[in-house]
Design a protein around this motif. Structure first.
Motif, PDB file in Angstrom:
ATOM      1  N   LEU A  79     -11.033   2.827 -10.576  1.00 42.17           N
ATOM      2  CA  LEU A  79     -10.949   2.384  -9.188  1.00 42.17           C
ATOM      3  C   LEU A  79     -12.297   1.865  -8.698  1.00 42.17           C
ATOM      4  O   LEU A  79     -12.350   0.878  -7.937  1.00 42.17           O
ATOM      5  CB  LEU A  79     -10.466   3.534  -8.299  1.00 42.17           C
ATOM      6  CG  LEU A  79      -9.000   3.934  -8.478  1.00 42.17           C
ATOM      7  CD1 LEU A  79      -8.680   5.168  -7.644  1.00 42.17           C
ATOM      8  CD2 LEU A  79      -8.073   2.785  -8.092  1.00 42.17           C
ATOM      9  N   ASP A  83      -1.761   9.176  -9.885  1.00 36.73           N
ATOM     10  CA  ASP A  83      -1.533  10.369  -9.059  1.00 36.73           C
ATOM     11  C   ASP A  83      -1.358  11.644  -9.860  1.00 36.73           C
ATOM     12  O   ASP A  83      -1.659  12.735  -9.359  1.00 36.73           O
ATOM     13  CB  ASP A  83      -0.289  10.164  -8.179  1.00 36.73           C
ATOM     14  CG  ASP A  83      -0.518   9.134  -7.094  1.00 36.73           C
ATOM     15  OD1 ASP A  83      -1.674   8.693  -6.923  1.00 36.73           O
ATOM     16  OD2 ASP A  83       0.456   8.765  -6.406  1.00 36.73           O
ATOM     17  N   THR A  90      -6.550   0.494  -3.950  1.00 35.47           N
ATOM     18  CA  THR A  90      -5.741   1.711  -4.070  1.00 35.47           C
ATOM     19  C   THR A  90      -4.823   1.635  -5.291  1.00 35.47           C
ATOM     20  O   THR A  90      -4.449   0.547  -5.732  1.00 35.47           O
ATOM     21  CB  THR A  90      -4.869   1.907  -2.817  1.00 35.47           C
ATOM     22  OG1 THR A  90      -3.899   0.841  -2.745  1.00 35.47           O
ATOM     23  CG2 THR A  90      -5.725   1.879  -1.556  1.00 35.47           C
ATOM     24  N   ARG A 144      -1.628   2.254  -5.604  1.00 37.66           N
ATOM     25  CA  ARG A 144      -0.326   1.621  -5.374  1.00 37.66           C
ATOM     26  C   ARG A 144      -0.441   0.111  -5.192  1.00 37.66           C
ATOM     27  O   ARG A 144       0.497  -0.623  -5.506  1.00 37.66           O
ATOM     28  CB  ARG A 144       0.359   2.274  -4.171  1.00 37.66           C
ATOM     29  CG  ARG A 144       0.730   3.724  -4.503  1.00 37.66           C
ATOM     30  CD  ARG A 144       1.435   4.438  -3.385  1.00 37.66           C
ATOM     31  NE  ARG A 144       1.603   5.843  -3.776  1.00 37.66           N
ATOM     32  CZ  ARG A 144       2.718   6.531  -3.663  1.00 37.66           C
ATOM     33  NH1 ARG A 144       3.795   5.957  -3.177  1.00 37.66           N
ATOM     34  NH2 ARG A 144       2.784   7.797  -4.040  1.00 37.66           N
ATOM     35  N   SER A 145      -1.571  -0.345  -4.703  1.00 33.33           N
ATOM     36  CA  SER A 145      -1.744  -1.796  -4.602  1.00 33.33           C
ATOM     37  C   SER A 145      -1.905  -2.408  -5.991  1.00 33.33           C
ATOM     38  O   SER A 145      -1.433  -3.521  -6.249  1.00 33.33           O
ATOM     39  CB  SER A 145      -2.956  -2.129  -3.726  1.00 33.33           C
ATOM     40  OG  SER A 145      -4.167  -1.632  -4.270  1.00 33.33           O
ATOM     41  N   LEU A 184       0.795  -1.235   0.000  1.00 34.16           N
ATOM     42  CA  LEU A 184       0.000   0.000   0.000  1.00 34.16           C
ATOM     43  C   LEU A 184       0.823   1.278   0.000  1.00 34.16           C
ATOM     44  O   LEU A 184       0.289   2.353  -0.287  1.00 34.16           O
ATOM     45  CB  LEU A 184      -0.918   0.022   1.232  1.00 34.16           C
ATOM     46  CG  LEU A 184      -1.926  -1.111   1.376  1.00 34.16           C
ATOM     47  CD1 LEU A 184      -2.795  -0.880   2.601  1.00 34.16           C
ATOM     48  CD2 LEU A 184      -2.783  -1.249   0.141  1.00 34.16           C
ATOM     49  N   LEU A 221       1.510   7.979   3.254  1.00 33.95           N
ATOM     50  CA  LEU A 221       0.727   6.744   3.261  1.00 33.95           C
ATOM     51  C   LEU A 221       1.212   5.795   4.351  1.00 33.95           C
ATOM     52  O   LEU A 221       0.415   5.067   4.956  1.00 33.95           O
ATOM     53  CB  LEU A 221       0.813   6.066   1.890  1.00 33.95           C
ATOM     54  CG  LEU A 221       0.100   6.774   0.741  1.00 33.95           C
ATOM     55  CD1 LEU A 221       0.432   6.092  -0.588  1.00 33.95           C
ATOM     56  CD2 LEU A 221      -1.413   6.790   0.954  1.00 33.95           C
ATOM     57  N   LYS A 263     -11.816  -0.791  -0.499  1.00 39.40           N
ATOM     58  CA  LYS A 263     -11.337   0.134  -1.526  1.00 39.40           C
ATOM     59  C   LYS A 263      -9.964  -0.287  -2.039  1.00 39.40           C
ATOM     60  O   LYS A 263      -9.003  -0.402  -1.267  1.00 39.40           O
ATOM     61  CB  LYS A 263     -11.279   1.562  -0.980  1.00 39.40           C
ATOM     62  CG  LYS A 263     -12.651   2.137  -0.657  1.00 39.40           C
ATOM     63  CD  LYS A 263     -12.546   3.586  -0.192  1.00 39.40           C
ATOM     64  CE  LYS A 263     -13.926   4.162   0.095  1.00 39.40           C
ATOM     65  NZ  LYS A 263     -13.859   5.570   0.570  1.00 39.40           N
ATOM     66  N   MET A 267      -8.431  -1.823   4.522  1.00 36.17           N
ATOM     67  CA  MET A 267      -8.657  -1.231   3.210  1.00 36.17           C
ATOM     68  C   MET A 267     -10.108  -0.796   3.015  1.00 36.17           C
ATOM     69  O   MET A 267     -10.412  -0.028   2.090  1.00 36.17           O
ATOM     70  CB  MET A 267      -8.235  -2.213   2.110  1.00 36.17           C
ATOM     71  CG  MET A 267      -6.742  -2.492   2.114  1.00 36.17           C
ATOM     72  SD  MET A 267      -6.202  -3.680   0.858  1.00 36.17           S
ATOM     73  CE  MET A 267      -6.467  -2.753  -0.642  1.00 36.17           C
ATOM     74  N   ASN A 311     -13.059  -1.872  -7.245  1.00 28.20           N
ATOM     75  CA  ASN A 311     -13.745  -2.154  -5.985  1.00 28.20           C
ATOM     76  C   ASN A 311     -14.813  -3.228  -6.164  1.00 28.20           C
ATOM     77  O   ASN A 311     -14.971  -4.116  -5.321  1.00 28.20           O
ATOM     78  CB  ASN A 311     -14.385  -0.880  -5.437  1.00 28.20           C
ATOM     79  CG  ASN A 311     -13.353   0.151  -4.999  1.00 28.20           C
ATOM     80  OD1 ASN A 311     -12.192  -0.181  -4.756  1.00 28.20           O
ATOM     81  ND2 ASN A 311     -13.774   1.394  -4.900  1.00 28.20           N
TER      82      ASN A 311
END
Length: 416
Positions: free
Chosen positions: A372, A357, A313, A315-316, A58, A103, A311, A308, A376
Motif C-alpha cells: 500500500l 483484510d 485503499t 478495495r479501490s 471505495l 466504510l 492513500k 482519499m 501511494n
C-alpha cells in the motif's frame, strides 16, 4: 539652442511608483478572483447521486446499498444462537459485507442520521439515489478503461490489427497479447513445444497441444475461473521462469497496466501517461517531469472528491483490478451475473479484498503495508503520505538517540 528634458521630482516618482504598485495589486487580486471563480464553476455540485459514485470504488463493487444496510440491521436484531449457527464461510462473507457498511458510513457520514428518520419515503429516495450513482460510476469506469486500455496495449505491443477503443472485440484468450495477460502465472503461455506440423502430400495439418491452446479450449486443468494470480497483475519483466516456482507475492498487484488504470479512474486519464511504456521487474517507472510554472487551479479529481488524502485503499485496488481483467476479455457487455467464460468477477474481487483484510501472519501484514505504501507513491507521489511516514521517522530518531547513548556509555567506560 538645446532642449533639456526635466526629471520628475522625488515626490512625483514616489507617487508614480505607489500608483503602479496599487494597480499591480488590483490586477493580482482580480486574477486570483477569476481563478477561484473558474475553479468553483468546474466543480460539480455535490448531490446524493454524486456521493453514491464513490461506493463501488471505495466501499463495495457488488453489494447494493440495501444489502449493506440490511447486514447492519441484521446484526442489530440477531440473536446469539442465530450468530453461532452460521457456518464459517457464510459468516466470513457477512463480516466482509459489514466492513463494507462501515466504510460506507465513513464515506457518507450523514447516512447514519438519515436511516433513523421516521420518513420511510425519504430514506428510500436517498438509498435509490446512492445506488443510481454507484451503478452509473461502474458503467462509466468500465467504458473509460475499455477505451484507455486499447491505447496502452497498442503502445506496448503494436499489434496488427491494433486494438479498438470502441469495443472489446478481438481481445480475450484468442488474442495472443490479451491471452498472455489473462493467463495465470503458474502456466507458461509461451510454451509452444507441443505444436506439431504434419505434412501429408501437399497439405499441412497443425496439431496444437500447447498450453495456450489448452487454456483456449478450456481443457481440464487449464480453466481460468477465479485464479487471482494473473499475468496482467504482475510486472511483465518479473514473469515466472519455466520450471521454477515463484513467490506469488513478489510483484503481485504492481503491474504497469493496473497502475495506469487506477490513475485513469482516480486522478485523471492524463496522469496515467506519466509512466514509461516499459516497466521494470519492480513495476512502473515514472517519466522525468520537466520543471514547469505553477499550475492553475483545476477541478478536483475523483480521489480529492472522495477525500482519499493521498492513500490508496485495498478495495479501490480490487475494484480497478476487476475492471482491468474484464476489459482484457472480449465480452460484449458486463454480465448480469458477473461471470464471463467461467471467470467469476465477484469472487475475484472478494478474494482481492480478503488478500488485504485477512492477512493473519506477520509477514503477510508487513507485505501488505509495504504494498500500500508503494501504491501511494505511484498514484500520489507529491502527497505527504507518500513522501514521509511519521512512524518510520520517529523510529529513526529513537534509534539514533539510543546509538548516541550507547556510544557515550562506552566512552565513559573506556575512560574510567
Amino acid at each position: 539652442m538645446s532642449s533639456r528634458t526635466s526629471s520628475p521630482s522625488p515626490d512625483e516618482a514616489d507617487t508614480t511608483t505607489f500608483k503602479l504598485s496599487g494597480m499591480k495589486r488590483q490586477i493580482a487580486a482580480l486574477q486570483d478572483e477569476l481563478t477561484a471563480t473558474k475553479a468553483a464553476k468546474s466543480q460539480r455540485k455535490t448531490t446524493t447521486v454524486t456521493v453514491g459514485r464513490g461506493i463501488p470504488k471505495l466501499v463495495s463493487m457488488f453489494d447494493s446499498v440495501e444489502q449493506l444496510i440490511a447486514e447492519s440491521d441484521r446484526r442489530l436484531t440477531a440473536e446469539d444462537d442465530e450468530i453461532d449457527g452460521v457456518d464459517t464461510r457464510s459468516q466470513h462473507a457477512r463480516d466482509r459485507t459489514y466492513k463494507s457498511y462501515e466504510l460506507m458510513i465513513t464515506l457518507i457520514p450523514k447516512l447514519d442520521k438519515i436511516l433513523i428518520d421516521d420518513d420511510q419515503d425519504k430514506i428510500a429516495c436517498f438509498i435509490n439515489q446512492l445506488q443510481k450513482g454507484a451503478s452509473e460510476a461502474r458503467g462509466d469506469d468500465i467504458r473509460r478503461i475499455k477505451e484507455e486500455l486499447a491505447v496502452w496495449l497498442n503502445e506496448m505491443y503494436a499489434p496488427t490489427p491494433p486494438f479498438s477503443p470502441k469495443d472489446r472485440a478481438g481481445r480475450g484468450l484468442r488474442n495472443d497479447y490479451t491471452g498472455m495477460l489473462l493467463c495465470p502465472t503458474h502456466m507458461n503461455w509461451d510454451d509452444l513445444k507441443y505444436v506439431v506440423t504434419l505434412t501429408i502430400i501437399y497439405s499441412s495439418i497443425i496439431f496444437d497441444f500447447s498450453i495456450r491452446a489448452n487454456i483456449r479450449n478450456g481443457d481440464e486443468g487449464y480453466t481460468i475461473t477465479t485464479d487471482i494470480f494473473l499475468n496482467c497483475l504482475y510486472p511483465q519483466l518479473s514473469a515466472a521462469v519455466p520450471g521454477i516456482e515463484r513467490d506469488f507475492d513478489q510483484g503481485f498487484l504492481r503491474s504497469l497496466l493496473l497502475v495506469k488504470a487506477y490513475c485513469a479512474i482516480f486522478t485523471s486519464p492524463t496522469s496515467a501517461d506519466n509512466f514509461e511504456a516499459e516497466e521494470t521487474a519492480d513495476g512502473p517507472v515514472r517519466k522525468k517531469q520537466k520543471a514547469t510554472r505553477k499550475m492553475k487551479a483545476t477541478k478536483n479529481n475523483v480521489a480529492t472528491l472522495l477525500r482519499m488524502e493521498g492513500k490508496v485503499t485495498p478495495r479501490s485496488i480490487a475494484y480497478v483490478a476487476t475492471l482491468l481483467i474484464f476489459n482484457l476479455t472480449d465480452a460484449e457487455q458486463w454480465p448480469a451475473d458477473a461471470i464471463y467464460n467461467g471467470f467469476d468477477f465477484q469472487t475475484f474481487y472478494n478474494v482481492i479484498v480478503d488478500y488485504f483484510d485477512d492477512a493473519t501472519d506477520a509477514i503477510s501484514r508487513r507485505n501488505n503495508r509495504e504494498l500500500l505504501a508503494w501504491w501511494n507513491k505511484q498514484v500520489f507521489p507529491q502527497h505527504a503520505s507518500s513522501t514521509a511516514n511519521d512512524d518510520l521517522v520517529w523510529k529513526s530518531v529513537v534509534a539514533k538517540r539510543a546509538a548516541r547513548a550507547r556510544a557515550r556509555a562506552s566512552g565513559a567506560v573506556g575512560t574510567a
